[in-house]
Design a protein around this motif. Structure first.
Motif, mmCIF file in Angstrom:
data_model
loop_
_atom_site.group_PDB
_atom_site.id
_atom_site.type_symbol
_atom_site.label_atom_id
_atom_site.label_comp_id
_atom_site.label_asym_id
_atom_site.label_seq_id
_atom_site.Cartn_x
_atom_site.Cartn_y
_atom_site.Cartn_z
ATOM 1 N N SER A 188 0.870 -1.248 -0.010
ATOM 2 C CA SER A 188 0.060 -0.083 -0.084
ATOM 3 C C SER A 188 0.938 1.147 0.134
ATOM 4 C CB SER A 188 -0.947 0.037 1.270
ATOM 5 O OG SER A 188 -0.110 0.219 2.395
ATOM 6 N N VAL A 189 0.188 2.177 -0.697
ATOM 7 C CA VAL A 189 1.068 3.535 -0.639
ATOM 8 C C VAL A 189 0.119 4.729 -0.247
ATOM 9 C CG1 VAL A 189 2.287 5.184 -1.986
ATOM 10 C CG2 VAL A 189 2.448 2.791 -2.719
ATOM 11 N N THR A 190 0.623 5.408 1.107
ATOM 12 C CA THR A 190 -0.265 6.573 1.415
ATOM 13 C C THR A 190 0.581 7.758 1.587
ATOM 14 O OG1 THR A 190 0.178 6.020 3.695
ATOM 15 C CG2 THR A 190 -1.704 5.125 2.712
ATOM 16 N N ALA A 191 -0.086 8.997 1.411
ATOM 17 C CA ALA A 191 0.549 10.180 1.590
ATOM 18 C C ALA A 191 -0.424 11.174 2.079
ATOM 19 C CB ALA A 191 1.161 10.703 0.198
ATOM 20 N N HIS A 192 0.119 11.808 3.242
ATOM 21 C CA HIS A 192 -0.713 12.683 3.989
ATOM 22 C C HIS A 192 -2.137 12.079 4.493
ATOM 23 C CE1 HIS A 192 2.129 15.437 2.197
ATOM 24 N NE2 HIS A 192 1.813 15.205 1.099
ATOM 25 N N GLY A 193 -2.129 10.798 4.832
ATOM 26 C CA GLY A 193 -3.201 10.106 5.328
ATOM 27 C C GLY A 193 -4.240 9.783 4.413
ATOM 28 N N ARG A 194 -3.747 10.017 2.960
ATOM 29 C CA ARG A 194 -4.910 9.302 1.795
ATOM 30 C C ARG A 194 -4.130 8.417 1.176
ATOM 31 N NH1 ARG A 194 -5.145 11.141 -3.583
ATOM 32 N NH2 ARG A 194 -3.334 12.730 -3.129
ATOM 33 N N ALA A 195 -5.097 7.278 0.804
ATOM 34 C CA ALA A 195 -4.551 6.305 0.191
ATOM 35 C C ALA A 195 -4.202 6.575 -1.254
ATOM 36 C CB ALA A 195 -5.626 4.872 0.055
ATOM 37 N N LEU A 196 -2.926 6.213 -1.872
ATOM 38 C CA LEU A 196 -2.621 6.522 -3.251
ATOM 39 C C LEU A 196 -2.770 5.292 -4.318
ATOM 40 C CD1 LEU A 196 0.513 8.900 -2.888
ATOM 41 C CD2 LEU A 196 -2.076 9.599 -2.928
ATOM 42 N N ALA A 197 -2.462 4.020 -3.725
ATOM 43 C CA ALA A 197 -2.100 2.909 -4.368
ATOM 44 C C ALA A 197 -2.066 1.651 -3.750
ATOM 45 C CB ALA A 197 -0.952 3.049 -5.490
ATOM 46 N N GLY A 198 -2.458 0.573 -4.358
ATOM 47 C CA GLY A 198 -2.179 -0.700 -3.529
ATOM 48 C C GLY A 198 -2.114 -1.799 -4.516
ATOM 49 N N ARG A 199 -1.597 -2.782 -4.330
ATOM 50 C CA ARG A 199 -1.256 -3.932 -5.076
ATOM 51 C C ARG A 199 -1.035 -4.941 -4.353
ATOM 52 N NH1 ARG A 199 -2.223 -0.460 -7.994
ATOM 53 N NH2 ARG A 199 -1.358 0.097 -10.228
ATOM 54 N N THR A 200 -1.624 -6.448 -4.724
ATOM 55 C CA THR A 200 -1.250 -7.591 -4.140
ATOM 56 C C THR A 200 -0.221 -8.429 -4.938
ATOM 57 O OG1 THR A 200 -3.532 -7.661 -3.312
ATOM 58 C CG2 THR A 200 -2.480 -9.818 -3.303
ATOM 59 N N LEU A 201 0.688 -8.884 -4.255
ATOM 60 C CA LEU A 201 1.767 -9.610 -5.125
ATOM 61 C C LEU A 201 1.375 -11.097 -4.566
ATOM 62 C CD1 LEU A 201 4.962 -7.387 -4.568
ATOM 63 C CD2 LEU A 201 2.949 -7.233 -6.335
ATOM 64 N N THR A 202 1.784 -12.068 -5.562
ATOM 65 C CA THR A 202 1.935 -13.451 -5.127
ATOM 66 C C THR A 202 3.110 -14.002 -5.197
ATOM 67 O OG1 THR A 202 -0.492 -13.671 -6.437
ATOM 68 C CG2 THR A 202 0.775 -15.771 -6.123
ATOM 69 N N ARG A 203 3.418 -14.398 -4.142
ATOM 70 C CA ARG A 203 4.961 -15.085 -3.675
ATOM 71 C C ARG A 203 4.583 -16.544 -3.719
ATOM 72 N NH1 ARG A 203 8.727 -11.842 -4.674
ATOM 73 N NH2 ARG A 203 9.876 -12.609 -2.973
ATOM 74 N N ALA A 204 5.207 -17.289 -4.657
ATOM 75 C CA ALA A 204 5.101 -18.699 -4.871
ATOM 76 C C ALA A 204 6.146 -19.654 -4.533
ATOM 77 C CB ALA A 204 4.680 -18.922 -6.412
ATOM 78 N N TRP A 205 5.722 -20.823 -3.950
ATOM 79 C CA TRP A 205 6.709 -21.715 -3.552
ATOM 80 C C TRP A 205 7.064 -22.611 -4.841
ATOM 81 C CZ3 TRP A 205 8.946 -20.018 0.702
ATOM 82 C CH2 TRP A 205 8.033 -19.319 1.604
ATOM 83 N N GLU A 206 6.071 -22.702 -5.574
ATOM 84 C CA GLU A 206 6.047 -23.883 -6.824
ATOM 85 C C GLU A 206 5.685 -23.123 -8.105
ATOM 86 O OE1 GLU A 206 3.621 -27.156 -5.837
ATOM 87 O OE2 GLU A 206 4.671 -27.612 -3.706
ATOM 88 N N THR A 207 6.218 -23.420 -9.038
ATOM 89 C CA THR A 207 5.669 -22.955 -10.261
ATOM 90 C C THR A 207 4.722 -23.876 -10.968
ATOM 91 O OG1 THR A 207 7.846 -24.215 -11.428
ATOM 92 C CG2 THR A 207 7.816 -21.909 -10.865
ATOM 93 N N PRO A 208 3.862 -23.562 -11.716
ATOM 94 C CA PRO A 208 2.849 -24.696 -12.253
ATOM 95 C C PRO A 208 3.639 -25.649 -12.822
ATOM 96 C CG PRO A 208 2.287 -22.201 -12.817
ATOM 97 C CD PRO A 208 3.640 -22.174 -12.322
ATOM 98 N N GLY A 209 3.078 -26.785 -12.204
ATOM 99 C CA GLY A 209 3.419 -28.017 -12.927
ATOM 100 C C GLY A 209 4.543 -28.754 -11.833
ATOM 101 N N VAL A 210 4.891 -28.132 -11.154
ATOM 102 C CA VAL A 210 5.619 -28.677 -9.895
ATOM 103 C C VAL A 210 4.909 -29.872 -9.185
ATOM 104 C CG1 VAL A 210 6.881 -28.579 -7.582
ATOM 105 C CG2 VAL A 210 7.520 -27.071 -9.824
ATOM 106 N N ARG A 211 5.568 -31.008 -9.309
ATOM 107 C CA ARG A 211 4.651 -32.266 -8.430
ATOM 108 C C ARG A 211 5.553 -32.623 -7.216
ATOM 109 N NH1 ARG A 211 6.512 -35.996 -12.834
ATOM 110 N NH2 ARG A 211 8.180 -34.586 -13.095
#
Length: 385
Positions: A105-128
């Motif tokens: 999240s990014v805020t300035a002067h008490g106001r929200a400016l932006a937000g993003r959700t990141l995915t942190r993976a342990w496994e790539t697709p196809g790992v068994r």
């Protein structure tokens, strides 16, 4: 952000633009752990002349970390209560939850400016992955294999130290995601296995190595043993006594000596039915590269001295294989393994509540992991050629 979805051991580049020149912004991160607790980090920055903040190069004015660090908002997260030096951001095993999310999240002067959700993976697709059992596989642990069709790669047999149970499942999942078959092995404190680190047969590790070597994705000519702390003894012994099976070693916070059983003494390891004598571990039969990583401020045992002894012994033996012995300043026993996860610098026994200092500091450990983990991946990549 250049990588909204990435492996948990990969850095992301966060840049905030279109701010007023020299304006102050607060950038925060949050993630939920295994117990449902929300961990948070924050940092206050001043935008440059162009109204930009690049977290990789900009030092925060204040916050949970104090140096320019593009991933500081990840490793410096703190739990909602308690001492962060005595906490670890726990996640379910990777085969149960192959990723987790971090909210920025990014805020300035008490106001929200932006937000993003990141995915942190342990496994790539196809790992068994699959659980290994004593009844079916003769060893206990978790096997992680790269996606089908991946060419044969070096493989890693990974195990921890005196904590027992299945060691290094997250490391094994990440290695498989990089293309390297990996087996996270348990060797005591599990059903059917010894209750303590005592009289552990070296043949047990060899059986696990053979199982891993037999996987279709494994290049059996390049199998590496990775051991942490007391597990470093087993890794070095395995590479020494099974040099036709194990062709490289990675050890974290290592010992150069065979130690006693833990916690009650006796013999820790056996070979061919006989106790392995306590004392220096010979290294004159290694058949591959060695990487030893220690923290200069290890408070649990003298791993820097042990690392120096390993280097001296390899030199005396005129070992012809590549070897690196790295001692990171300010880091403690928690010098490894992969980076960017929030971890404290003490071990708290979940049963007794007793606290064991590991030494170092959170920033130094984080820096060591960020520098050390690529050395492991480089060793494996070099083994392919």
């Amino acid at each position: 952000m250049d990588a909204p979805v990435a492996l948990a051991d990969q850095a992301v580049h966060i840049t905030i633009k279109d701010l007023a020149p020299h304006d102050q912004v607060v950038v925060g991160s949050s993630a939920t752990d295994y117990h449902g607790k929300v961990w948070r980090a924050r940092a206050t920055f001043t935008a440059d002349d162009h109204g930009t903040v690049d977290l990789t190069t900009t030092r925060p004015r204040s916050g949970t970390y104090d140096q320019a660090d593009g991933m500081g908002l990840f490793w410096s997260m703190r739990p909602p209560s308690g001492d962060p030096d005595q906490a670890i951001f726990l996640r379910p095993y990777p085969e149960t939850a192959p990723s987790y999310t971090v909210r920025i999240s990014v805020t300035a002067h008490g106001r929200a400016l932006a937000g993003r959700t990141l995915t942190r993976a342990w496994e790539t697709p196809g790992v068994r992955s699959r659980d290994l059992t004593l009844a079916h596989d003769k060893v206990a642990g978790k096997l992680f294999l790269p996606p089908p069709g991946t060419p044969r790669h070096p493989a890693v047999l990974a195990f921890g130290g005196s904590e027992g149970g299945v060691g290094m499942p997250f490391e094994a999942a990440l290695l498989a995601s990089h293309g390297y078959p990996a087996l996270a092995l348990g060797y005591f404190r599990m059903p059917g296995l010894p209750a303590a680190l005592r009289d552990i047969p070296l043949e047990y590790f060899a059986a696990a190595a053979r199982l891993l070597a037999a996987q279709p994705a494994t290049d059996p000519a390049h199998l590496v043993a990775m051991g942490y702390s007391r597990g470093s003894e087993a890794a070095l012994l395995l590479a020494e006594d099974y040099s036709r099976l194990v062709h490289g070693v990675v050890v974290y916070s290592p010992s150069s000596l065979v130690g006693p059983g833990f916690p009650a003494g006796g013999d820790a390891w056996t070979y061919r039915g006989r106790p392995i004598s306590q004392g220096p571990i010979p290294l004159d039969h290694l058949s591959g590269p060695l990487l030893a990583i220690a923290g200069a401020d290890d408070a649990l045992w003298p791993s820097p001295s042990f690392t120096g002894q390993i280097a001296a012994q390899l030199k005396d033996d005129h070992d012809r294989h590549p070897h690196q012995t790295l001692i990171y300043p300010g880091a403690g026993h928690g010098v490894g393994t992969f980076p960017y996860l929030a971890e404290g610098i003490s071990f708290v026994n979940p049963t007794s509540g007793a606290t064991t200092p590991l030494g170092g500091s959170r920033p130094a450990d984080a820096a060591a992991r960020e520098r050390g983990w690529p050395k492991v991946l480089a060793l494996l990549a070099d083994a392919r050629h």
